[in-house]
Design a protein around this motif. Structure first.
Motif, PDB file in Angstrom:
ATOM      1  N   SER A 197      45.929  48.326  39.827  1.00  0.00           N
ATOM      2  CA  SER A 197      46.049  48.589  38.390  1.00  0.00           C
ATOM      3  C   SER A 197      45.087  47.740  37.562  1.00  0.00           C
ATOM      4  CB  SER A 197      47.478  48.314  37.921  1.00  0.00           C
ATOM      5  OG  SER A 197      47.829  46.960  38.179  1.00  0.00           O
ATOM      6  N   MET A 198      44.293  46.897  38.241  1.00  0.00           N
ATOM      7  CA  MET A 198      43.356  46.013  37.549  1.00  0.00           C
ATOM      8  C   MET A 198      41.933  46.365  37.947  1.00  0.00           C
ATOM      9  SD  MET A 198      45.478  42.488  38.271  1.00  0.00           S
ATOM     10  CE  MET A 198      44.452  41.442  37.258  1.00  0.00           C
ATOM     11  N   SER A 199      40.999  46.201  37.027  1.00  0.00           N
ATOM     12  CA  SER A 199      39.599  46.461  37.338  1.00  0.00           C
ATOM     13  C   SER A 199      39.079  45.413  38.319  1.00  0.00           C
ATOM     14  CB  SER A 199      38.755  46.422  36.059  1.00  0.00           C
ATOM     15  OG  SER A 199      38.658  45.092  35.577  1.00  0.00           O
ATOM     16  N   VAL A 200      37.891  45.678  38.844  1.00  0.00           N
ATOM     17  CA  VAL A 200      37.244  44.730  39.746  1.00  0.00           C
ATOM     18  C   VAL A 200      37.117  43.368  39.065  1.00  0.00           C
ATOM     19  CG1 VAL A 200      34.992  44.154  40.761  1.00  0.00           C
ATOM     20  CG2 VAL A 200      36.025  46.410  41.171  1.00  0.00           C
ATOM     21  N   LEU A 201      36.635  43.351  37.836  1.00  0.00           N
ATOM     22  CA  LEU A 201      36.471  42.090  37.122  1.00  0.00           C
ATOM     23  C   LEU A 201      37.809  41.397  36.895  1.00  0.00           C
ATOM     24  CD1 LEU A 201      34.612  40.128  35.622  1.00  0.00           C
ATOM     25  CD2 LEU A 201      34.958  41.509  33.553  1.00  0.00           C
ATOM     26  N   GLU A 202      38.827  42.147  36.523  1.00  0.00           N
ATOM     27  CA  GLU A 202      40.147  41.555  36.293  1.00  0.00           C
ATOM     28  C   GLU A 202      40.720  40.952  37.571  1.00  0.00           C
ATOM     29  OE1 GLU A 202      41.658  44.411  32.602  1.00  0.00           O
ATOM     30  OE2 GLU A 202      41.982  45.022  34.699  1.00  0.00           O
ATOM     31  N   ASN A 203      40.464  41.596  38.717  1.00  0.00           N
ATOM     32  CA  ASN A 203      40.912  41.032  39.996  1.00  0.00           C
ATOM     33  C   ASN A 203      40.272  39.677  40.252  1.00  0.00           C
ATOM     34  OD1 ASN A 203      42.637  42.592  42.174  1.00  0.00           O
ATOM     35  ND2 ASN A 203      41.614  44.168  40.959  1.00  0.00           N
ATOM     36  N   VAL A 204      38.976  39.564  39.977  1.00  0.00           N
ATOM     37  CA  VAL A 204      38.270  38.309  40.240  1.00  0.00           C
ATOM     38  C   VAL A 204      38.666  37.237  39.227  1.00  0.00           C
ATOM     39  CG1 VAL A 204      35.989  37.230  40.485  1.00  0.00           C
ATOM     40  CG2 VAL A 204      36.358  39.567  41.306  1.00  0.00           C
ATOM     41  N   MET A 205      38.991  37.643  38.011  1.00  0.00           N
ATOM     42  CA  MET A 205      39.393  36.691  36.974  1.00  0.00           C
ATOM     43  C   MET A 205      40.794  36.135  37.196  1.00  0.00           C
ATOM     44  SD  MET A 205      37.989  38.544  33.506  1.00  0.00           S
ATOM     45  CE  MET A 205      38.890  37.412  32.438  1.00  0.00           C
ATOM     46  N   LEU A 206      41.600  36.815  38.002  1.00  0.00           N
ATOM     47  CA  LEU A 206      43.010  36.452  38.119  1.00  0.00           C
ATOM     48  C   LEU A 206      43.249  34.991  38.519  1.00  0.00           C
ATOM     49  CD1 LEU A 206      45.882  37.518  37.817  1.00  0.00           C
ATOM     50  CD2 LEU A 206      45.785  38.268  40.202  1.00  0.00           C
ATOM     51  N   PRO A 207      42.571  34.457  39.553  1.00  0.00           N
ATOM     52  CA  PRO A 207      42.804  33.044  39.892  1.00  0.00           C
ATOM     53  C   PRO A 207      42.440  32.097  38.753  1.00  0.00           C
ATOM     54  CG  PRO A 207      41.651  34.175  41.669  1.00  0.00           C
ATOM     55  CD  PRO A 207      41.636  35.102  40.502  1.00  0.00           C
ATOM     56  N   LEU A 208      41.408  32.450  37.994  1.00  0.00           N
ATOM     57  CA  LEU A 208      41.003  31.613  36.870  1.00  0.00           C
ATOM     58  C   LEU A 208      42.061  31.617  35.778  1.00  0.00           C
ATOM     59  CD1 LEU A 208      37.308  32.845  36.789  1.00  0.00           C
ATOM     60  CD2 LEU A 208      38.073  30.579  37.512  1.00  0.00           C
ATOM     61  N   GLU A 209      42.715  32.767  35.591  1.00  0.00           N
ATOM     62  CA  GLU A 209      43.782  32.859  34.602  1.00  0.00           C
ATOM     63  C   GLU A 209      45.021  32.082  35.037  1.00  0.00           C
ATOM     64  OE1 GLU A 209      44.290  37.026  34.221  1.00  0.00           O
ATOM     65  OE2 GLU A 209      42.510  37.320  32.967  1.00  0.00           O
ATOM     66  N   GLU A 210      45.286  32.106  36.334  1.00  0.00           N
ATOM     67  CA  GLU A 210      46.493  31.464  36.859  1.00  0.00           C
ATOM     68  C   GLU A 210      46.362  29.943  36.968  1.00  0.00           C
ATOM     69  OE1 GLU A 210      49.505  32.769  37.796  1.00  0.00           O
ATOM     70  OE2 GLU A 210      48.875  34.670  36.911  1.00  0.00           O
TER      71      GLU A 210
END
Length: 265
Positions: free
Chosen positions: A95-108
């Motif tokens: 449900s997340m774009s490629v960029l959103e997947n990669v950004m996830l650890p940075l957000e967490e």
């Protein structure tokens, strides 16, 4: 704290699950900046061992140290900041774009502003050659691209060690070779240590500095060394069969008694 001499140290480890031991008395080290492969047939304990190394399963006996820290509940959060993991399927969020997947650890795990997180994620995607796919959804990209995105996500927090579970599984030879090239580039340019679970001989000979081999029947590690050394010099029939299975085994160079150098050097 004194800097650790090795990326990972495993001593007298019994690996398995509650009530079930899969491997007994496993001992090896992973050196800094090397690609270390875990080999063996199906059910031999490769993936189980990796789960212990990343702290998903507690050791039944023995010790694991990652970056100088013993794998304990108290140290696990600190260890997780040192490592990244790519699972066999890529495990991207659909449900997340490629960029959103990669950004996830940075957000967490960081407090960086959104623009900085986006920039860092785009840098990781550029590293794996997928910056142009940033806005695509996982369902719109190929299997090989998904694995590269998963590597970019695993690299987001600049880990010291990357764990890859069957990175070449299900890929065609050209895509698999390109993924191997990426692993070597990350090792050489970023100094990342790799632990790779695989059974693909071409990849093993291309990327692995050393490997450990496991046998389900013996519940043990039965070989440790460079791939060429194990192929050409092992006295274990199980190891020889693995490395010389028909046309998949690379041709051995002609022996030269005067050279003083073995094939495994």
């Amino acid at each position: 704290m004194k800097e650790a001499a090795n990326a990972i140290e495993v001593e007298h480890l019994d690996a398995g699950y509650p009530g079930v031991t899969v491997l007994r008395d496993v001992n090896f080290t992973v050196r800094k900046g090397e690609v270390f492969a875990l080999l063996g047939g199906s059910g031999c304990g490769k993936s189980t061992l990796m789960k212990h190394l990343i702290g998903l399963n507690p050791a039944r006996a023995g010790t694991i140290r990652v970056g100088g820290l013993e794998m304990t509940p108290a140290n696990r959060a600190r260890i997780l900041r040192k490592i990244g993991v790519m699972y066999q399927s890529g495990a991207l969020f659909g449900s997340m774009s490629v960029l959103e997947n990669v950004m996830l650890p940075l957000e967490e795990f960081t407090r960086l502003p959104a623009q900085a997180r986006r920039l860092l994620a785009l840098m990781q995607l550029e590293l794996v050659g997928l910056k142009d796919a940033a806005d695509k959804m996982p369902s719109d990209i190929s299997g090989g691209m998904k694995k590269r995105v998963a590597i970019a996500r695993a690299m987001a927090l600049e880990p010291e060690i990357l764990f890859l579970d069957e990175p070449s599984a299900g890929l065609d030879p050209v895509t698999s070779s390109a993924l191997d090239d990426l692993i070597l580039r990350l090792r050489d340019t970023r100094g990342v240590s790799f632990v790779v679970v695989t059974h693909e001989l071409p990849s093993i000979f291309k990327i692995a500095d050393r490997c450990a081999m496991f046998d389900r029947a013996r519940q043990a590690m039965v070989a440790l060394g460079r791939p060429c050394e194990l192929r050409d010099g092992s006295d274990d029939p199980f190891v020889r069969r693995f490395f010389n299975r028909g046309e998949e085994a690379p041709a051995q160079p002609p022996s030269n008694p005067e050279s003083g150098v073995s094939h495994g050097e």
